[in-house]
Design an enzyme around this catalytic site. Structure first.
Site, PDB file in Angstrom:
ATOM      1  N   LYS A 112       0.832  -1.208   0.000  1.00  0.00           N
ATOM      2  CA  LYS A 112       0.000   0.000   0.000  1.00  0.00           C
ATOM      3  C   LYS A 112       0.863   1.254   0.000  1.00  0.00           C
ATOM      4  CE  LYS A 112      -4.321  -1.347  -0.248  1.00  0.00           C
ATOM      5  NZ  LYS A 112      -4.217  -2.771  -0.144  1.00  0.00           N
ATOM      6  N   LYS A 195      -6.396 -15.538 -11.568  1.00  0.00           N
ATOM      7  CA  LYS A 195      -7.717 -15.877 -11.079  1.00  0.00           C
ATOM      8  C   LYS A 195      -8.731 -14.779 -11.372  1.00  0.00           C
ATOM      9  CE  LYS A 195      -6.876 -14.164  -6.476  1.00  0.00           C
ATOM     10  NZ  LYS A 195      -7.014 -14.284  -5.057  1.00  0.00           N
ATOM     11  N   LYS A 198     -11.943  -8.721  -9.387  1.00  0.00           N
ATOM     12  CA  LYS A 198     -12.408  -7.426  -9.837  1.00  0.00           C
ATOM     13  C   LYS A 198     -11.241  -6.494 -10.107  1.00  0.00           C
ATOM     14  CE  LYS A 198     -16.505  -4.861  -8.567  1.00  0.00           C
ATOM     15  NZ  LYS A 198     -17.352  -4.506  -7.430  1.00  0.00           N
TER      16      LYS A 198
END
Ligand code: TRP
Length: 329
Positions: A112, A195, A198
């Site tokens: 992050k 995979k 979103k």
């Protein structure tokens, strides 16, 4: 006594087939055998989005998706994190014994820091403490986690142990990873690599509540190769992925039919995709219906959330009472 299982999900909006086959379907199975807590981690969204758009809308969508998939509020405790403010008190207590060094070493934090250098806030740093508070609030025995959350769960164990040592108690259990074993079905995305998810782009995922036309469009655009050139040749990853998708929504006969066509080099990917799209539409039809019914009925969703919150708060308050008294308040 049933063992306790707990799982949280950030308010991502609609869920996709990857969520369903990866976890949700297993949650539905677990409701009878475990004391289950499933919640939507809306506080956690503030760590990355201090002014989140559509927070309430996305939270309700996850709730509707959960219900549509078969989670039964009579069997499990289904709630929204921010409806149970006890978690913030436990978060505060755990933070007093969470060390800067260990928090800074967390992989998700370091990622992050790279992704949002303009907003490295204390909430982000203490994301694992809030997650530990979620888990320890109900003294969960098991937490189903993917690879990306293993380190967070490890920290929840660290905080449980540390609390027990500091306050000379055995109050907190050390939560263990729940392994779905063979029931964990990995669902690839439509873009041919990795995979379904979103974050890889919405066209990579098929959502439980997605409209038929949109499913058709996405599936027809799925990545393929130029086709097999010799009999029984090994399938490249992108084609394996299509077959994997087919295997979860289509009949074994259909899968066998296309496998044979692949093996004798007569396969037409357009046909496979058409079939895959129609079978996905049929598979998601009941979800789509229930999700839209649930979202249309404000009151029904509010009632589910309110009842879940009440159950969760009762369990949470017991923990908070014990913790306060152990610390000396
Ligand atoms: N961090 C989890 C995720 O991003 C969501 C989450 C929050 C969670 N609290 C939790 C998961 C507690 C399990 C248990 O997926």
């Amino acid at each position: 006594m049933k063992k306790t299982v707990l799982s949280g999900i950030r308010p991502t909006g609609d869920l996709h087939l990857g969520n369903y086959f990866g976890a949700l379907k297993n949650f539905v199975r677990m409701q009878d055998d475990y004391d289950c807590y499933f919640f939507i981690a809306d506080y956690h969204s503030l760590t990355t989005h201090p002014t989140p758009d559509h927070l309430r809308f996305n939270t309700r969508r996850v709730l509707a998706n959960y219900l549509a998939a078969g989670l039964d509020p009579k069997k499990c405790t289904l709630y929204i994190q921010s409806d149970v403010p006890q978690v913030t008190e436990l978060y505060l207590f755990l933070n007093m014994n969470a060390y800067l060094g260990e928090l800074e070493r967390v992989t998700s934090f370091k990622d992050k820091v790279r992704l949002q250098p303009q907003n490295i806030n204390a909430g982000l740093l203490t994301y694992p403490t809030l997650m530990a508070a979620d888990i320890l609030l109900h003294n969960a025995d098991f937490v189903p986690v993917g690879k990306d959350q293993e380190q967070h769960l490890e920290m929840a164990r660290t905080y449980a142990k540390r609390f027990n040592t500091l306050y000379k108690t055995t109050f907190f259990k050390e939560p263990q990873a729940f392994n779905f074993g063979e029931n964990l079905v990995k669902i690839p995305g439509l873009d041919g690599n990795g995979k379904m998810g979103k974050s890889e782009g919405v066209s990579n995922a098929i959502f439980l509540g997605e409209a038929s036309d949109s499913i058709r469009k996405k599936v027809m655009r799925a990545v393929t190769d130029s086709g097999p050139t010799s009999p029984n040749q090994e399938q490249p990853e992108v084609i394996k992925n299509l077959f994997q998708l087919l295997s979860v929504v289509s009949t074994p006969d259909t899968v066998a039919h296309f496998n044979e066509a692949y093996n004798n080099c007569t396969i037409r990917y357009g046909d496979l995709k058409k079939q895959l799209a129609e079978d996905m539409i049929a598979f998601t039809e009941p979800f789509r219906q229930r999700i839209s019914d649930l979202l249309a009925d404000e009151h029904a969703l509010d009632t589910v959330a309110a009842e879940g919150a009440e159950k969760a708060r009762a369990s949470a308050q017991k923990t908070i009472d014990a913790v306060r008294s152990l610390i000396g308040f």
